[in-house]
Design an enzyme around this catalytic site. Sequence first.
Site, PDB file in Angstrom:
ATOM      1  N   LYS A  71       0.999  -1.711   0.241  1.00 13.72           N
ATOM      2  CA  LYS A  71       0.079   0.048  -0.584  1.00 13.72           C
ATOM      3  C   LYS A  71       0.580   0.960   0.156  1.00 13.72           C
ATOM      4  CE  LYS A  71      -2.735   1.523   4.024  1.00 13.72           C
ATOM      5  NZ  LYS A  71      -3.281   0.941   4.285  1.00 13.72           N
ATOM      6  N   ARG A 115     -10.600  -1.950   6.512  1.00 14.38           N
ATOM      7  CA  ARG A 115      -9.184  -3.219   7.198  1.00 14.38           C
ATOM      8  C   ARG A 115      -9.423  -2.541   8.890  1.00 14.38           C
ATOM      9  NH1 ARG A 115      -5.330  -0.233   8.998  1.00 14.38           N
ATOM     10  NH2 ARG A 115      -3.518  -0.773   7.207  1.00 14.38           N
ATOM     11  N   GLY A 223      -6.918   6.475  16.682  1.00 12.04           N
ATOM     12  CA  GLY A 223      -6.389   7.349  16.171  1.00 12.04           C
ATOM     13  C   GLY A 223      -5.087   7.580  16.052  1.00 12.04           C
ATOM     14  N   ALA A 224      -4.265   7.106  17.004  1.00 10.29           N
ATOM     15  CA  ALA A 224      -2.835   7.405  16.506  1.00 10.29           C
ATOM     16  C   ALA A 224      -2.103   6.719  15.289  1.00 10.29           C
ATOM     17  CB  ALA A 224      -2.097   7.290  18.050  1.00 10.29           C
TER      18      ALA A 224
END
Length: 328
Positions: A71, A115, A223-224
């Site tokens: 990716k 995912r 979030g981190a």
Amino acid sequence: METLLLNKEDVHENTPMPELIAAIEDAFEAYETGDAQMPAKSYIDLPQYNGDFRSMPAYLDAGDWDAAGIKWVNVHPDNPEKFDLPTVMGTMVYSDPENAYPLAIMDGTELTMKRTGAAAAVATDYLAVEDATSFGVVGAGVQSYTQLEAISTVRDIEEVVVSDLDDDAVDAFVDHFDDRFDVRGGSISDAGHCDVLSTVTPVESPVVSPDDVGDDTHINAMGADAEGKHELADDVLLDAKLVIDDHAQTTHSGEINVPYHEGVLDDDDIHGQIGELVTDKTDARTPEDGVSVFDSTGLAIQDVAAAHVVYEHANEHGNGYEFDLLGV
């Protein structure tokens, strides 16, 4: 041979959540048992453009299937205002590991959202109370939607509380789900006192304190994804049963990166990696556990596992656009 080109809609339509969750669980198992290769995420910093690129390659052998891919993803915060483009965009190249043929090129942004939700669902299945019926989410951005979609696959969620500083984002989330759940806006504490909480914000100063969570709440800290980001107060992490996805990534850019480098939290405070739960090397939730936390940074093996699900379904149903990339 043909290569499949799959856009956002194709990825969305060909990612059945139960199968995706199972594939992500397979990926965690393969990584834990040594049946996966995942070089460290590499960064290209572009301060002149206030952005960066990140490359995430991986291979995994899940027994019944194996897969490889990479990716290529960016983070450019100025994009929406300057170019009317998303801050984050991703492209996934999915290859046949036997002969390296590029089977598909697909949208990596939708893939990442799917995912990421599935990873939280795997952790929730191992760490949340069995009879969980309420879900809270802090942050009403795009990631919040797949968190609920995935977690409601592994638990019978009925009540949902969403918290965000942006009232319009809260309203949009409520409108999207109000025909499926009892969903409302609320405070961080309202969300945190649900049975399961997901945090999906980019903050660098913790917004969730010990008083904001219930006695048995399971938290997915999603979030981190860069150094300095930090959603949960240190005391929440220190008092919780703490599970991570990967030691190198979480200590570098996950929820624990700040307290870890400040010496507030160390390896003794980490219960284990999610792969250890999946392979029964360490225990999941026990009756004695209170709050639990899953620190997820997002792993390349997850992208490859998700791409496998998308490609197999798209190929079976004739979705996407076939083209002769290599001319062979």
